[in-house]
Write a protein that holds these residues in place. Structure first.
Motif, short mmCIF file in Angstrom:
data_model
loop_
_atom_site.label_atom_id
_atom_site.label_comp_id
_atom_site.label_asym_id
_atom_site.label_seq_id
_atom_site.Cartn_x
_atom_site.Cartn_y
_atom_site.Cartn_z
N LEU A 1 79.59 54.41 35.03
CA LEU A 1 78.77 53.45 34.20
C LEU A 1 77.53 53.61 33.90
O LEU A 1 77.00 53.74 35.47
N SER B 1 73.62 52.79 31.75
CA SER B 1 73.15 51.87 30.46
C SER B 1 73.21 52.76 29.02
O SER B 1 73.42 52.33 28.25
N CYS C 1 79.10 53.88 28.39
CA CYS C 1 77.76 53.41 28.25
C CYS C 1 77.61 52.12 27.45
O CYS C 1 78.66 51.51 26.89
N PHE C 2 76.52 51.54 27.99
CA PHE C 2 76.41 50.04 27.30
C PHE C 2 75.54 49.95 26.14
O PHE C 2 75.30 48.83 25.51
N LYS D 1 75.79 41.81 24.70
CA LYS D 1 74.97 41.27 25.67
C LYS D 1 75.89 40.13 26.36
O LYS D 1 75.20 39.50 27.26
N VAL E 1 82.04 41.67 28.19
CA VAL E 1 82.18 43.11 28.60
C VAL E 1 82.76 43.52 29.95
O VAL E 1 83.82 44.31 30.03
N ARG F 1 71.71 48.58 35.28
CA ARG F 1 72.94 47.88 34.74
C ARG F 1 74.31 48.17 35.03
O ARG F 1 75.28 47.67 35.21
N MET G 1 77.29 45.96 36.75
CA MET G 1 78.49 45.61 36.43
C MET G 1 79.63 46.39 37.42
O MET G 1 80.82 45.71 37.42
#
Length: 751
Positions: free
Chosen positions: A6, A8, A36-37, A59, A64, A86, A90
């Motif tokens: 995980l 960003s 990725c976010f 967001k 998510v 981030r 998560m």
């Protein structure tokens, strides 16, 4: 093995390179997926490298999180691996939701990630700080980062270290040196020694210090040149500084370069002047090219660059110190070659891409293995001894004990009582408690399975009655709080006071399960004290298992000290003791005698510097012939390696004798305590004299006898071979008390 990463998706620089390189190669061995976010260059480049990459944008954090939980559960992933704020946030949520272990790679100091951005620092920085505490494991990118995390209270048992690995497969530069320099418009001849740096020209890289240091070095070395590759906001300032210092003809700004292979092939010295670093790729790229390196002593740099051994270090911002290092390298081609070769071999062995991949796989395997370890039961070992006081012998004992315990059970939690717990945590990667923090270590004893009274001469009242009482108390407490109790590779005595002997005998008889002894005299002491209930096993000092540093590293240490690696030396290890001052001139005369008669240069090697250097000075002030004092011998491997280079060792310190004996060096002991003579008798080396009875004639005669043994390898190896044959009884006894299966449970002979 199936792992989800995980991140960003907006990362750049070293973190981006590390993640892309790692996942691209891991994907060839295990099943990895990167999430990725946000969509962007990071995710796109990952796909181009063949990394399975998904984007979970949005967001709406709860949504998510739900989608990822479902994806992870249905995908059968076993580990969640996070990167950055981030990813960590998560991961903290998903770890609880999925029950999977979560690990984060810490690429930089999380407290500095948002400097200059107060709102981002408040929101993301705080979130990241909290999330990191909630994860199961953390990986520091360099030992320096791991040390930082330890200093901030993270559990050493749940920390790992990895480095930015580099591909060391052979690479052929596109341009040779002459052609590359010509492509930059330079006509520097072969006689020029070129220092170089590849870096962004921004304040943190501090290239201004490099320019100033170069200008100082150039005054004494007119053939020295400087090649700067990179660009940035400080370029104009640096160009002005070059003109101001009058070295514009000797300095070239090459700008951004893509052909790094040709750049490193064209220079003779690699440099790094950063004010802050974790573990920069510029170091390993220079190492791959076999270049000697001068670098600032920051972050993870000292873990690759050992001053005088694999490179040269200076304090960040110290232009004068840097100038001296550059001048030394410019004048000495042999030094450049030696440092470059040692750096290449160390980097290839420890910091290659292959090493990084293997290390990452080992970390995953460890995490999965620990998941299966039963929780809630008593687990681990508490080790108590004279640790954290700067004594190389005691530190070596702890190093050996920790190594043997981890060989028995690589996931065994180890706790150590230490006078300097922070240093102990960093050095040995174990949990540590201050020696006299009674509430904390007593609470820990209620959780551990085994208490070890660890090595050395702890059962004695010569130095202090209080220390004897303390160790007896901890033994009693360990047993009463539910631990098996082991005295590990120890010496017994002397205990002179009759009440102390009775007190010690009662505690050992009632509270100890097993005692492994390092010499026969200690066995006799126990018999005289009437101690026979514990399992008593004749073993050896645990430090005999420790290896010397590689020959090339010891060469570098000697060169750093100004000593020839192949020189002929006699080692002296002294310590302050009542009556020593009156014998100082005898030691001085003996050192001069060794130099004049046997051609051996005296080298003084302290075991506990804060004490021994005073005794050494009392001797050296009387010496007229050449001699050398090594004030700091370094870690155990370096210290043992230095003793291995001595032709003969004269010592008052037990562990100097143990270190030298383990390397087959003839010994002369000066006995202030029975443990010295007991050890020498045990290994069959009979050259020793009591300090009180020491005369120059006796010492000279024993030194002559020791010199005569220098070539008798069979005699020298016989004693130490005996030690190594029985030392395994220490760890085997620990395995027995821990209830471990396998070869570690074989019992030794009862004494």
């Amino acid at each position: 093995m199936k792992v989800i990463h995980l991140i960003s998706g907006g990362d750049s620089g070293g973190a981006k390179t590390h993640v892309h390189s790692l996942l691209q190669n891991l994907a060839r061995t295990i099943d990895v997926t990167m999430v990725c976010f946000m969509e962007g260059p990071f995710a796109q480049e990952a796909r181009e490298l063949g990394i399975p990459t998904l984007v979970f944008p949005g967001k709406n954090l709860p949504r998510v999180c739900r989608e990822l939980k479902k994806f992870i559960s249905e995908g059968g992933y076993q580990i969640i691996h996070c990167h950055g704020a981030r990813g960590n946030m998560m991961g903290a949520l998903l770890g609880r939701a999925t029950g999977l272990p979560v690990v984060s790679t810490v690429h930089s100091d999380y407290r500095l990630d948002y400097l200059g951005r107060p709102l981002a620092r408040l929101v993301y920085g705080t979130t990241n700080t909290v999330a990191l505490r909630l994860l199961d494991y953390r990986i520091g990118v360099s030992d320096a980062m791991t040390d930082l995390l330890i200093a901030r209270g993270f559990d050493p048992d749940r920390l790992f270290t990895i480095y930015n690995g580099l591909d060391f497969s052979p690479r052929r530069p596109a341009l040779d040196r002459a052609d590359y320099l010509a492509s930059l418009g330079l006509s520097w001849g072969e006689e020029c020694v070129i220092a170089g740096i590849a870096a962004r020209l921004n304040p943190v890289k501090d290239v201004a210090t490099l320019v100033r240091g170069f200008a100082r070095a150039h005054e004494n070395c007119p053939n020295l040149r400087l090649l700067i590759a990179g660009d940035g906001e400080e370029r104009a300032m640096l160009e002005g500084l070059v003109k101001e210092l009058g070295v514009e003809e000797q300095v070239c700004f090459a700008g951004w370069i893509s052909d790094t292979d040709s750049f490193y092939n064209a220079i003779d010295i690699n440099t790094l002047t950063s004010l802050s670093e974790t573990f920069p790729y510029a170091l390993t790229e220079g190492a791959r090219a076999g270049l000697p390196t001068v670098a600032s002593r920051v972050g993870g740099v000292p873990y690759l660059i050992e001053d005088g051994v694999t490179g040269l270090l200076f304090e960040a911002g110290d232009a004068e110190g840097l100038g001296k290092q550059l001048a030394a390298l410019a004048r000495d081609a042999t030094l450049r070659r030696h440092l470059g070769e040692r750096l290449y071999h160390k980097a290839r062995e420890e910091f290659s891409l292959e090493s990084t991949l293997q290390r990452q796989l080992q970390i995953y395997e460890t995490i999965l293995r620990r998941q299966e370890r039963r929780r809630g039961r008593r687990d681990g070992v508490l080790v108590c001894g004279a640790y954290g006081r700067g004594n190389a012998g005691d530190d070596a004992i702890l190093e050996a004990i920790v190594a043997e315990l981890r060989a028995l059970d690589r996931d065994l939690p180890v706790w150590v009582l230490s006078r300097n717990p922070e240093s102990t945590r960093k050095t040995y990667r174990v949990n540590s408690i201050y020696t006299f923090n009674f509430p904390r270590f007593l609470w820990r004893m209620t959780k551990t399975r085994l208490y070890i009274n660890g090595g050395g001469s702890l059962m004695q009242d010569v130095t202090s009655h209080r220390s004897l009482f303390f160790y007896l108390f901890t033994i009693s407490a360990g047993k009463m709080l539910g631990n098996q109790v082991l005295m590990y590779g120890c010496g017994i005595g002397p205990i002179h006071s009759a009440p102390n002997r009775r007190r010690a005998a009662r505690v050992l008889q009632k509270r100890v399960d097993a005692i492994t002894l390092r010499d026969t005299h200690s066995r006799e002491e126990l018999r005289e004290m009437g101690v026979d209930r514990p399992r008593i096993i004749l073993s050896a000092d645990p430090t005999v298992i420790l290896p010397a540093a590689p020959a090339a590293v010891v060469d570098g240490v000697l060169e750093r000290e100004g000593l020839a690696p192949q020189g002929r030396y006699i080692g002296f290890t002294l310590r302050p003791w009542p009556g020593f001052k009156e014998k100082a001139e005898i030691f001085a005369a003996a050192a001069e005698y060794a130099y004049r008669k046997h051609g051996l240069t005296p080298v003084f090697l302290p075991i506990e510097s804060r004490l021994d250097l005073g005794a050494i000075r009392q001797v050296t002030e009387h010496i007229k012939t050449p001699y050398h004092v090594i004030e700091h011998t370094g870690g155990s491997a370096h210290t043992i390696g230095l003793f291995a280079r001595m032709k003969v060792v004269v010592s008052m310190r037990l562990h100097a004798l143990v270190f030298a004996a383990s390397q087959g060096v003839p010994l002369v002991g000066v006995v202030y305590d029975q443990k010295i003579s007991s050890f020498l008798d045990y290994i069959g080396q009979d050259l020793y004299t009591d300090l009180d009875a020491l005369t120059l004639e006796k010492l000279q005669a024993q030194m002559d006898a020791a010199c005569a043994r220098m070539e008798d390898r069979a005699f020298l190896n016989e004693g130490v071979d005996r030690l190594r044959r029985v030392e395994h009884r220490n760890s085997e006894t620990a395995a027995l008390l821990l209830g471990l299966d396998g070869p570690g449970t074989r019992g030794g002979d009862r004494a």
